[in-house]
Design a protein around this motif. Structure first.
Motif, PDB file in Angstrom:
ATOM      1  N   PHE A 124      -0.396  11.228  -2.673  1.00 33.17           N
ATOM      2  CA  PHE A 124       0.543  10.676  -1.696  1.00 33.17           C
ATOM      3  C   PHE A 124       1.932  10.489  -2.294  1.00 33.17           C
ATOM      4  N   VAL A 125       1.981  10.070  -3.555  1.00 27.70           N
ATOM      5  CA  VAL A 125       3.288   9.903  -4.197  1.00 27.70           C
ATOM      6  C   VAL A 125       4.006  11.252  -4.253  1.00 27.70           C
ATOM      7  N   ALA A 126       3.277  12.302  -4.668  1.00 27.10           N
ATOM      8  CA  ALA A 126       3.887  13.634  -4.744  1.00 27.10           C
ATOM      9  C   ALA A 126       4.292  14.115  -3.357  1.00 27.10           C
ATOM     10  N   PHE A 127       3.494  13.776  -2.366  1.00 20.92           N
ATOM     11  CA  PHE A 127       3.762  14.198  -0.987  1.00 20.92           C
ATOM     12  C   PHE A 127       5.044  13.554  -0.456  1.00 20.92           C
ATOM     13  N   LYS A 128       5.240  12.262  -0.778  1.00 21.94           N
ATOM     14  CA  LYS A 128       6.376  11.527  -0.226  1.00 21.94           C
ATOM     15  C   LYS A 128       7.654  11.680  -1.048  1.00 21.94           C
ATOM     16  N   TRP A 129       7.504  11.917  -2.349  1.00 22.97           N
ATOM     17  CA  TRP A 129       8.680  11.967  -3.235  1.00 22.97           C
ATOM     18  C   TRP A 129       9.291  13.366  -3.191  1.00 22.97           C
ATOM     19  N   ARG A 130       9.840  13.701  -2.039  1.00 26.68           N
ATOM     20  CA  ARG A 130      10.325  15.066  -1.809  1.00 26.68           C
ATOM     21  C   ARG A 130      11.394  15.503  -2.806  1.00 26.68           C
ATOM     22  N   SER A 131      12.325  14.580  -3.123  1.00 27.17           N
ATOM     23  CA  SER A 131      13.458  14.974  -3.972  1.00 27.17           C
ATOM     24  C   SER A 131      12.977  15.451  -5.342  1.00 27.17           C
TER      25      SER A 131
ATOM     26  N   THR B 255      -0.981  -0.482   8.733  1.00 30.21           N
ATOM     27  CA  THR B 255      -0.059  -0.638   9.864  1.00 30.21           C
ATOM     28  C   THR B 255       1.200  -1.395   9.452  1.00 30.21           C
ATOM     29  N   LEU B 256       1.036  -2.491   8.732  1.00 33.06           N
ATOM     30  CA  LEU B 256       2.211  -3.261   8.302  1.00 33.06           C
ATOM     31  C   LEU B 256       3.012  -2.478   7.268  1.00 33.06           C
ATOM     32  N   GLY B 257       2.297  -1.713   6.422  1.00 33.71           N
ATOM     33  CA  GLY B 257       2.987  -0.875   5.448  1.00 33.71           C
ATOM     34  C   GLY B 257       3.911   0.112   6.139  1.00 33.71           C
ATOM     35  N   ILE B 258       3.415   0.703   7.243  1.00 41.13           N
ATOM     36  CA  ILE B 258       4.215   1.679   7.977  1.00 41.13           C
ATOM     37  C   ILE B 258       5.449   1.000   8.579  1.00 41.13           C
ATOM     38  N   VAL B 259       5.321  -0.264   8.970  1.00 42.03           N
ATOM     39  CA  VAL B 259       6.463  -0.983   9.538  1.00 42.03           C
ATOM     40  C   VAL B 259       7.503  -1.304   8.467  1.00 42.03           C
ATOM     41  N   PHE B 260       7.046  -1.854   7.349  1.00 43.78           N
ATOM     42  CA  PHE B 260       7.999  -2.377   6.373  1.00 43.78           C
ATOM     43  C   PHE B 260       8.430  -1.388   5.304  1.00 43.78           C
ATOM     44  N   TRP B 261       7.538  -0.505   4.901  1.00 41.95           N
ATOM     45  CA  TRP B 261       7.868   0.387   3.791  1.00 41.95           C
ATOM     46  C   TRP B 261       7.121   1.704   3.974  1.00 41.95           C
ATOM     47  N   PRO B 262       7.572   2.516   4.962  1.00 40.17           N
ATOM     48  CA  PRO B 262       6.801   3.683   5.396  1.00 40.17           C
ATOM     49  C   PRO B 262       6.302   4.620   4.279  1.00 40.17           C
ATOM     50  N   PRO B 263       7.164   5.014   3.312  1.00 32.68           N
ATOM     51  CA  PRO B 263       6.661   6.035   2.388  1.00 32.68           C
ATOM     52  C   PRO B 263       5.470   5.551   1.561  1.00 32.68           C
ATOM     53  N   MET B 264       5.380   4.225   1.380  1.00 36.85           N
ATOM     54  CA  MET B 264       4.367   3.724   0.464  1.00 36.85           C
ATOM     55  C   MET B 264       3.148   3.128   1.183  1.00 36.85           C
ATOM     56  N   ALA B 265       3.078   3.317   2.526  1.00 35.90           N
ATOM     57  CA  ALA B 265       2.013   2.668   3.289  1.00 35.90           C
ATOM     58  C   ALA B 265       0.628   2.977   2.728  1.00 35.90           C
ATOM     59  N   LYS B 266       0.386   4.258   2.461  1.00 34.21           N
ATOM     60  CA  LYS B 266      -0.947   4.650   1.979  1.00 34.21           C
ATOM     61  C   LYS B 266      -1.168   4.180   0.547  1.00 34.21           C
ATOM     62  N   VAL B 267      -0.109   4.273  -0.255  1.00 34.33           N
ATOM     63  CA  VAL B 267      -0.233   3.899  -1.657  1.00 34.33           C
ATOM     64  C   VAL B 267      -0.605   2.418  -1.794  1.00 34.33           C
ATOM     65  N   LEU B 268      -0.073   1.623  -0.859  1.00 32.61           N
ATOM     66  CA  LEU B 268      -0.358   0.191  -0.825  1.00 32.61           C
ATOM     67  C   LEU B 268      -1.866  -0.068  -0.793  1.00 32.61           C
ATOM     68  N   VAL B 269      -2.563   0.744   0.010  1.00 37.24           N
ATOM     69  CA  VAL B 269      -4.014   0.612   0.153  1.00 37.24           C
ATOM     70  C   VAL B 269      -4.708   0.787  -1.191  1.00 37.24           C
ATOM     71  N   TYR B 270      -4.274   1.826  -1.919  1.00 37.62           N
ATOM     72  CA  TYR B 270      -4.927   2.114  -3.196  1.00 37.62           C
ATOM     73  C   TYR B 270      -4.540   1.091  -4.254  1.00 37.62           C
ATOM     74  N   ALA B 271      -3.308   0.600  -4.159  1.00 34.99           N
ATOM     75  CA  ALA B 271      -2.881  -0.443  -5.089  1.00 34.99           C
ATOM     76  C   ALA B 271      -3.758  -1.681  -4.885  1.00 34.99           C
ATOM     77  N   PHE B 272      -4.023  -1.978  -3.617  1.00 34.93           N
ATOM     78  CA  PHE B 272      -4.888  -3.120  -3.301  1.00 34.93           C
ATOM     79  C   PHE B 272      -6.282  -2.893  -3.885  1.00 34.93           C
ATOM     80  N   MET B 273      -6.778  -1.656  -3.760  1.00 38.22           N
ATOM     81  CA  MET B 273      -8.089  -1.354  -4.325  1.00 38.22           C
ATOM     82  C   MET B 273      -8.103  -1.554  -5.843  1.00 38.22           C
ATOM     83  N   ALA B 274      -7.046  -1.073  -6.498  1.00 39.61           N
ATOM     84  CA  ALA B 274      -6.969  -1.234  -7.955  1.00 39.61           C
ATOM     85  C   ALA B 274      -7.002  -2.714  -8.323  1.00 39.61           C
ATOM     86  N   PHE B 275      -6.270  -3.512  -7.547  1.00 41.05           N
ATOM     87  CA  PHE B 275      -6.226  -4.957  -7.790  1.00 41.05           C
ATOM     88  C   PHE B 275      -7.629  -5.572  -7.652  1.00 41.05           C
TER      89      PHE B 275
END
Lengths: 310, 292
Positions: A124-131, B255-275
């Motif tokens: 996902f990081v690679a997908f979103k970090w287009r630049s 859903t909240l990730g998409i509202v507040f910080w769209p590019p990282m919405a999915k990554v947030l999920v995995y970060a939570f899992m790591a935590f």
């Protein structure tokens, strides 16, 4: 042991000759190179999966990281190819430490799922970090700078360079699995509690095994970037992680030659199928199912140990 | 950002969470009973959506009939897969079934691509459930409210079935000692087949329900699969309560990730899992050393 040695007497020369002439036997030369690249990937992966018993479902992360790192180094810093590859290996290995550290907190299938999840993060990081990565268009224009008199733009020269890397990988792989360290890994796979009682720290050895296999994946990824002049996002995807498991399993895990044969034949088969039919993923999927139902010990497991722990 | 907007987003998180709950319930029941990590679960979800498309859009079956038929169809497919393939690998290391279902995922996905084509098919919200409801503080689409209520009822039903009924007790006992249950006169093989079919049916239902929320396309299951895995890892594999709680949390997080910080919405999920993995490796309600 004796029979095994006898086989080695003719297998090694025969394999060497076959590999030297491989680019003249495939429909196009780059296919031979691709086959060898995945063979390096599978060989490294088997150290972690076959020998240590760690079913990682996220090894595409290390393949992709190697590919992007080498690609970026070659594009932005105009470094020689070996330096770019070294950077790829280092980044992949370095990334394997935190990912491995978190993943080995869980065992068995949990481990598989956790590694898969971390690989998705990198995807996902690679997908979103287009630049930086070009997103889903991939990273274009990876050059193959010449090294002294060696001109890597020739597909044949590139193939022999990859073959050279492959031979190094095989030697290193053999050194690892036949060392006391390698035996410890096998011991861990067979009985973790016993290994711990003897005095080995399972987590430490698992982590090192995971990182080593990531290094091989990084090398394979870097070579892939240079060969294709391009890094597709696909290198980081779940499909790639699944492919490498399949290659290792079909070939016969826990033997280094098995995964190598698995990789060579599956890459070739994929190319062959895709030229004749567009339903090749369906055929490969069914082949995957068939190989797990019928050839659990690997198609190429004619000799060597056939032990299957359950 | 108005409070109302935020409340609507919280509700939308509940919808996504509900789909995760349905998917992870099936996954966790199959895992908790059979020890099988079903990679084909996402593909079965996609089959559910295509079944809904076939029945409703092509055959003109009423939507409410379709959401009864679709889970049954997908459940039968699950039973077929368990009988012919999955059941043959139970006495081998767990990862063989994981790899088998991984292969099945690709075969099913590409089979659907061959039949329906790679492009998505549009699917409209049924007339009865279109429009909005006035909840007093917000206006909310009827169909989405329907999903939340249905999921709540189903989650309660699954929990009740597994922990309060006789068959549920057999299933739980079979998890711990299949040999003993079998010796006591229960046909454990049949029970296992039913459990797999049941789990498959749940994911088929999730697929049918989410069909009107998006285009029906062959890769839709793949997109959900890994996040569903994250849900069951966080909730604790095999735990029904864990699946429900973690499903809702992940739904809100995305859903909240998409509202507040769209590019990282999915990554947030995995970060939570790591935590979660750091502070509690077995997840919220997971048993230690379970199927390891």
């Amino acid at each position: 042991m004796e029979t095994k040695k006898n086989h080695l007497y003719w297998i090694v020369p025969a394999a060497s000759i076959a590999l030297l002439f491989l680019p003249f036997m495939t429909p196009y030369k780059a296919l031979a190179s691709q086959m060898l690249i995945f063979a390096i990937f599978a060989l490294g992966y088997d150290i972690c999966f076959g020998y240590t018993g760690l079913l990682s479902f996220g090894h595409a992360a290390f393949f992709g990281l190697g590919a992007y790192t080498t690609g970026l180094m070659l594009i932005h810093f105009a470094v020689p190819l070996p330096v770019g590859l070294l950077a790829g290996i280092l980044v992949s290995t370095a990334a394997a430490f935190p990912i491995g550290f978190l993943s080995i907190r869980r065992r068995g299938i949990y481990f598989a799922m956790v590694t898969l999840a971390f690989a998705q993060v990198i995807y996902f990081v690679a997908f979103k970090w287009r630049s930086l990565t070009g997103g889903d268009d991939g990273l274009h224009g990876v050059p193959r700078p010449p090294l002294g008199p060696i001109d890597f733009t020739s597909e044949l020269v590139m193939y022999y360079f990859i073959l050279f890397c492959f031979v190094l990988a095989v030697i290193l792989g053999l050194r690892i699995i036949h060392s006391p360290f390698g035996k410890t890994l096998e011991c861990l796979r067979e009985n973790e509690t016993r290994a711990m009682n003897i005095g080995y720290n399972p987590k430490f050895f698992k982590l090192i095994s995971f990182a080593l296999s990531a290094g091989f994946a990084g090398l394979a990824g870097g070579l892939y970037a240079a060969l294709q002049n391009f890094v597709p996002l696909f290198t980081l995807s779940l499909d790639t992680s699944g492919d490498i498991v399949l290659m290792t399993l079909v070939g016969g895990m826990g033997t280094l030659y098995g995964p190598v044969m698995g990789a060579l034949s599956l890459v070739y088969l994929k190319d062959l199928l895709s030229t004749y039919t567009n339903v090749w993923p369906l055929i490969l999927g069914l082949l995957y199912v068939a190989s797990i139902m019928m050839f659990r010990r690997g198609i190429f497991r004619f000799w060597g140990r056939t032990k299957l722990s359950s | 950002m108005s409070i109302q907007f935020l409340v609507v987003q919280l509700f939308n998180g509940l919808i996504l969470g509900s789909i995760y709950v349905l998917l992870s319930l099936g996954l966790t029941v199959i895992f908790g009973t059979l020890g099988v990590v079903n990679f084909a679960h996402g593909a079965l979800y996609m089959l559910g959506a295509y079944a809904a498309y076939t029945f409703v859009s092509l055959l003109q079956v009423p939507f409410f009939a379709a959401i009864v038929i679709c889970p049954i169809v997908v459940g039968l497919i699950g039973i077929f897969l368990e009988k012919t393939l999955v059941s043959r690998l139970y006495n081998l290391p767990h990862f063989y079934n994981l790899l088998l279902t991984f292969g099945l995922m690709f075969a099913i996905q590409d089979g659907i691509k061959v039949i329906f084509g790679p492009e998505g098919e549009p699917f409209n919200i049924p007339d009865v459930l279109s429009g909005v409801v006035d909840l007093g503080f917000i206006m909310y689409p009827k169909y989405r409210l329907f999903i939340i209520l249905l999921t709540a009822a189903l989650a309660f039903g699954v929990w009740f079935f597994i922990s309060k009924t006789r068959l549920g007790a057999v299933i739980r006992a079979g998890t711990d000692d299949a040999g003993m249950v079998s010796a006591l006169g229960t046909d454990i093989a049949k029970t296992f087949t039913l459990v797999f079919g049941f789990g498959a049916g749940l994911s088929g239902l999730a697929g049918a329900l989410s069909a009107p929320l998006q285009n029906v396309q062959p890769l839709m299951g793949m997109d959900m699969l890994v996040e569903t895995f994250v849900v069951v890892i966080i909730g604790g594999m095999g735990s029904i309560g864990g699946s429900i709680l973690a499903g809702l949390i992940i739904g809100e997080l995305i859903t909240l990730g998409i509202v507040f910080w769209p590019p990282m919405a999915k990554v947030l999920v995995y970060a939570f899992m790591a935590f979660i993995l750091i502070i509690r490796p077995r997840g919220f309600f997971g048993r230690a050393e379970f199927f390891e």
